[in-house]
Design an enzyme around this catalytic site. Structure first.
Site, PDB file in Angstrom:
ATOM      1  N   GLU A 140     -13.764  -2.881  -1.656  1.00 32.17           N
ATOM      2  CA  GLU A 140     -13.972  -3.111  -0.225  1.00 32.17           C
ATOM      3  C   GLU A 140     -15.364  -2.673   0.212  1.00 32.17           C
ATOM      4  OE1 GLU A 140     -10.783  -1.771   2.302  1.00 32.17           O
ATOM      5  OE2 GLU A 140     -11.938  -2.124   4.138  1.00 32.17           O
ATOM      6  N   ASP A 171       0.834  -1.206   0.000  1.00 32.32           N
ATOM      7  CA  ASP A 171       0.000   0.000   0.000  1.00 32.32           C
ATOM      8  C   ASP A 171       0.865   1.251   0.000  1.00 32.32           C
ATOM      9  OD1 ASP A 171      -2.774  -0.351  -0.090  1.00 32.32           O
ATOM     10  OD2 ASP A 171      -2.832  -1.075   1.976  1.00 32.32           O
TER      11      ASP A 171
HETATM   12  O1  KIV Z   1      -4.602  -2.310   4.215  1.00 32.22           O
HETATM   13  C1  KIV Z   1      -5.236  -3.344   3.978  1.00 32.22           C
HETATM   14  O2  KIV Z   1      -5.134  -4.363   4.684  1.00 32.22           O
HETATM   15  C2  KIV Z   1      -6.136  -3.348   2.838  1.00 32.22           C
HETATM   16  C3  KIV Z   1      -7.068  -4.513   2.690  1.00 32.22           C
HETATM   17  C4  KIV Z   1      -8.171  -4.394   3.657  1.00 32.22           C
HETATM   18  C5  KIV Z   1      -7.560  -4.653   1.306  1.00 32.22           C
HETATM   19  O3  KIV Z   1      -6.137  -2.439   2.074  1.00 32.22           O
END
Ligand code: KIV
Length: 277
Positions: A196, A97
């Site tokens: 989500e 991310d």
């Molecule tokens: O940060 C995370 O764990 C996520 C998932 C919930 C898809 O983005």
């Protein structure tokens, strides 16, 4: 590590999952399994189980650091978690991310953040929350040859805009924006999209209308599923949303083990004669 374990690790031939393999999986109707991990030891177990994608999610901010939201985690902290996971993952595609504040400013900043993740952690792609509003950044990162996974629906980095973690896109206006955003991300060249917490009907519809894999969390049947590892292992005892399937109750098991250890230490039953030199 024992000698046998070392030999086994060296001899094991594993083929890395790529974005192309994920696309082939969607094309032939094979579901994609994705799970989060944030450290070496957990990632090694997840990878060995045969997970297709390991997501180094910014949910690390919640489950690893104890913050209330995903907003506080920094790019440096994400890179630390990601490098640990990459060292463990022999087969899974590792996606990281981009944390809040590392890509929303402008596309140059977004590209620099993505490059830092790829260079310093060795990950295989990045994930970004948002649709048309981040199109320029997504495009610039893709142009640099970095695979991008989109994330639509409930996007936790915008929690203060939403106000709650309830199901998104129930109203037609928001549902239509989500459809448009999914098409836009596909057109830009994203290799997959996470949806989500949206109605299952909408997620299934989007999975059919776009060609790239759609990975759902709280979104019913899609091309694949993702969960947060602490949630599915039952480590977070008090987080039990409807969409979650708990595959273990590690809170109970670990708590029991810790209590037994305390008892053994206090009663001097540990260490015994065989557990010392
Ligand atoms: O940060 C995370 O764990 C996520 C998932 C919930 C898809 O983005």
């Amino acid at each position: 590590m024992s000698k046998t374990h070392l030999t086994m690790s060296v001899n094991k031939e594993v083929k890395r999952i790529t974005t192309h393999i994920l696309q082939e999986m969607k094309n032939r109707g094979e579901k994609i399994a994705m799970l989060t991990a944030y450290d070496y030891s957990m990632a090694a177990i997840v990878d060995d189980a045969g997970m297709d994608i390991i997501l180094v999610g910014d949910s690390a901010s919640n489950v690893m650091a104890g913050h209330e939201t995903t907003l506080p985690i920094t790019l440096d902290q994400m890179i630390y978690h990601a490098s640990s996971v990459v060292r463990a993952a022999k087969r899974a595609l590792v996606v990281v991310d981009l944390p809040f504040g590392s890509y929303q400013g402008n596309s140059k900043e977004a590209l620099n953040s993505a490059i830092r993740i790829m260079k310093e952690s060795g990950a295989h792609g990045v994930k970004m929350e948002g649709g048309v509003e981040i199109a320029e950044s997504v495009s610039r990162i893709l142009t640099a040859g970095i695979p991008v996974m989109g994330h639509l629906g409930l996007t936790p980095q915008s929690i203060y805009k939403f106000g709650t973690y309830t199901v998104r896109a129930k109203e037609e206006i928001e549902a239509q924006k989500l459809r448009d955003d999914a098409l836009k991300l596909q057109e830009l060249g994203c290799f997959a999209i996470v949806l989500e917490k949206i109605p299952a009907k909408l997620a299934t519809e989007v999975s059919k209308s776009v060609q790239i894999p759609i990975i759902g969390i709280g979104a019913g049947q899609c091309d694949g599923q993702v969960l947060v590892i602490h949630d599915m292992l039952g480590i977070n005892n008090d987080f039990k949303p409807r969409f979650l399937r708990q595959y273990a109750n590690l809170y109970e098991q670990m708590n029991g083990a810790f209590k037994n250890y305390i008892t053994d230490v206090k009663s001097k039953s540990f260490p015994n004669d065989k557990e010392q030199y």
